[in-house]
Structures are given as structure tokens and as C-alpha cells.
Scaffold this motif. Sequence first.
Motif, PDB file in Angstrom:
ATOM      1  N   PRO A   1       0.833  -1.208   0.000  1.00 20.26           N
ATOM      2  CA  PRO A   1       0.000   0.000   0.000  1.00 20.26           C
ATOM      3  C   PRO A   1       0.868   1.259   0.000  1.00 20.26           C
ATOM      4  O   PRO A   1       2.080   1.195   0.218  1.00 20.26           O
ATOM      5  N   GLU A   2       0.220   2.397  -0.181  1.00 18.11           N
ATOM      6  CA  GLU A   2       0.942   3.667  -0.247  1.00 18.11           C
ATOM      7  C   GLU A   2       1.661   3.988   1.062  1.00 18.11           C
ATOM      8  O   GLU A   2       1.366   3.419   2.110  1.00 18.11           O
ATOM      9  N   LYS A   3       2.589   4.918   0.979  1.00 14.38           N
ATOM     10  CA  LYS A   3       3.357   5.361   2.144  1.00 14.38           C
ATOM     11  C   LYS A   3       2.382   5.895   3.207  1.00 14.38           C
ATOM     12  O   LYS A   3       1.371   6.487   2.882  1.00 14.38           O
ATOM     13  N   ASP A   4       2.687   5.686   4.457  1.00 14.99           N
ATOM     14  CA  ASP A   4       1.899   6.121   5.608  1.00 14.99           C
ATOM     15  C   ASP A   4       0.583   5.350   5.781  1.00 14.99           C
ATOM     16  O   ASP A   4      -0.255   5.737   6.595  1.00 14.99           O
ATOM     17  N   HIS A   5       0.389   4.270   5.032  1.00 12.56           N
ATOM     18  CA  HIS A   5      -0.797   3.440   5.191  1.00 12.56           C
ATOM     19  C   HIS A   5      -0.723   2.741   6.552  1.00 12.56           C
ATOM     20  O   HIS A   5       0.285   2.160   6.903  1.00 12.56           O
TER      21      HIS A   5
ATOM     22  N   GLY B   1      -0.865  -8.390   6.599  1.00 14.56           N
ATOM     23  CA  GLY B   1       0.114  -7.364   6.928  1.00 14.56           C
ATOM     24  C   GLY B   1       1.039  -7.112   5.747  1.00 14.56           C
ATOM     25  O   GLY B   1       1.252  -7.982   4.906  1.00 14.56           O
ATOM     26  N   TYR B   2       1.599  -5.907   5.700  1.00 14.45           N
ATOM     27  CA  TYR B   2       2.474  -5.519   4.605  1.00 14.45           C
ATOM     28  C   TYR B   2       3.836  -5.121   5.146  1.00 14.45           C
ATOM     29  O   TYR B   2       3.915  -4.246   6.013  1.00 14.45           O
ATOM     30  N   LEU B   3       4.870  -5.742   4.640  1.00 12.15           N
ATOM     31  CA  LEU B   3       6.251  -5.430   5.013  1.00 12.15           C
ATOM     32  C   LEU B   3       6.409  -5.495   6.536  1.00 12.15           C
ATOM     33  O   LEU B   3       6.789  -4.522   7.183  1.00 12.15           O
ATOM     34  N   LEU B   4       6.077  -6.674   7.084  1.00  9.95           N
ATOM     35  CA  LEU B   4       6.109  -6.902   8.540  1.00  9.95           C
ATOM     36  C   LEU B   4       5.288  -5.860   9.304  1.00  9.95           C
ATOM     37  O   LEU B   4       5.646  -5.418  10.392  1.00  9.95           O
ATOM     38  N   ASN B   5       4.214  -5.438   8.722  1.00 11.54           N
ATOM     39  CA  ASN B   5       3.271  -4.442   9.256  1.00 11.54           C
ATOM     40  C   ASN B   5       3.834  -3.025   9.321  1.00 11.54           C
ATOM     41  O   ASN B   5       3.184  -2.126   9.847  1.00 11.54           O
ATOM     42  N   PHE B   6       5.031  -2.783   8.772  1.00 13.40           N
ATOM     43  CA  PHE B   6       5.553  -1.414   8.695  1.00 13.40           C
ATOM     44  C   PHE B   6       4.741  -0.585   7.705  1.00 13.40           C
ATOM     45  O   PHE B   6       4.692   0.634   7.810  1.00 13.40           O
ATOM     46  N   ARG B   7       4.118  -1.237   6.719  1.00 15.07           N
ATOM     47  CA  ARG B   7       3.230  -0.549   5.785  1.00 15.07           C
ATOM     48  C   ARG B   7       1.769  -0.793   6.137  1.00 15.07           C
ATOM     49  O   ARG B   7       0.878  -0.666   5.310  1.00 15.07           O
ATOM     50  N   GLY B   8       1.511  -1.177   7.366  1.00 22.70           N
ATOM     51  CA  GLY B   8       0.146  -1.354   7.828  1.00 22.70           C
ATOM     52  C   GLY B   8      -0.406  -2.736   7.548  1.00 22.70           C
ATOM     53  O   GLY B   8       0.321  -3.669   7.231  1.00 22.70           O
ATOM     54  N   HIS B   9      -1.721  -2.839   7.660  1.00 17.89           N
ATOM     55  CA  HIS B   9      -2.385  -4.110   7.376  1.00 17.89           C
ATOM     56  C   HIS B   9      -3.828  -3.875   6.939  1.00 17.89           C
ATOM     57  O   HIS B   9      -4.346  -2.766   7.045  1.00 17.89           O
ATOM     58  N   SER B  10      -4.447  -4.949   6.466  1.00 12.90           N
ATOM     59  CA  SER B  10      -5.855  -4.934   6.056  1.00 12.90           C
ATOM     60  C   SER B  10      -6.589  -5.972   6.873  1.00 12.90           C
ATOM     61  O   SER B  10      -6.040  -7.027   7.163  1.00 12.90           O
ATOM     62  N   GLU B  11      -7.823  -5.671   7.205  1.00  8.07           N
ATOM     63  CA  GLU B  11      -8.647  -6.675   7.857  1.00  8.07           C
ATOM     64  C   GLU B  11     -10.080  -6.551   7.372  1.00  8.07           C
ATOM     65  O   GLU B  11     -10.529  -5.467   7.009  1.00  8.07           O
TER      66      GLU B  11
END
Length: 140
Positions: A58-62, A93-103
Motif C-alpha cells: 500500500p501507499e506510504k503512511d498506510h 500485513g504488509y512489510l512486517l506491518n511497517f506498511r500497515g495491514h488490512s482486515e
Amino acid sequence: MSEKYVLRKEAQLWAVKTFEHVFFIKENSFSPEKIDEIKELIIQKIEPEFVRKNDKYPEKDHMISYITFVVLCDSAPDPQTKKLIKKFHFDKGYLLNFRGHSEARLAVATMDTKEVFTNYVGKELKSLLFDIYKKMEELL
């Protein structure tokens, strides 16, 4: 979007973005097969296109993207389907959750019994949908 600055806007400490994608479905009845269809739709179409916009991340700061399904049914689901609704789960999760996650959140509202069934993540939708039922009764 939330942001924190130090003295000037150019010196941003952090920013987070939160998104919610809500989908409404109208059904006569709700079955375990429909749960499988929703999960497959999330995996194949919604998460890649809406959350990641067909990119790797996802985009930066997501921070988080909620994928919410509200299913309006004419009749209440059977006990087995109620259990499957409660157990419904999607979290990525995205990039070990550094880029956030979706649920994913799932709520099934019945028109005949005016009950609401949700998965664990969607439990906060229950009171909102009950309020809608109350407002409908006041109007009728």
C-alpha cells in the motif's frame, strides 16, 4: 489522516492513513458458500485493487484498511452459518506491518428477525445496525 509536526509543516514527524471500503449485498438467505465467495472476492479483487492499487505494498503512511461487508438478508441464517460468520477472518500485513495491514469485517443483518451477526472484527458494526433497525421502526 493524522499527522504530527515540529514547528513547521515541512518537519513532519509522522503521518498515518486509514481507509475503509464498504460493500453492501442483498440476499434472500445467507449460506456458507456465500462466505467463501466473499473471502475469495477479498483475496482476488478487493485487497489487491482497493488497498494496494495493484502494487506490491500500500501507499506510504498506510496504517490500516478495513474491508467491510454488510449483507442484508430476508431470513436468518442457520446455526452452522452463524458460527462460520463469527469465525470469518481476513488479516493481511504488509512489510512486517511497517506498511500497515488490512482486515475484513462481516455483518449479516436479517430483515425477518432483525438480528445482526458479525465476525469478531466487525462486532462494533452491531450497534450501528441495531440503531438503523430502531430508526426504521420509528419511521414505520
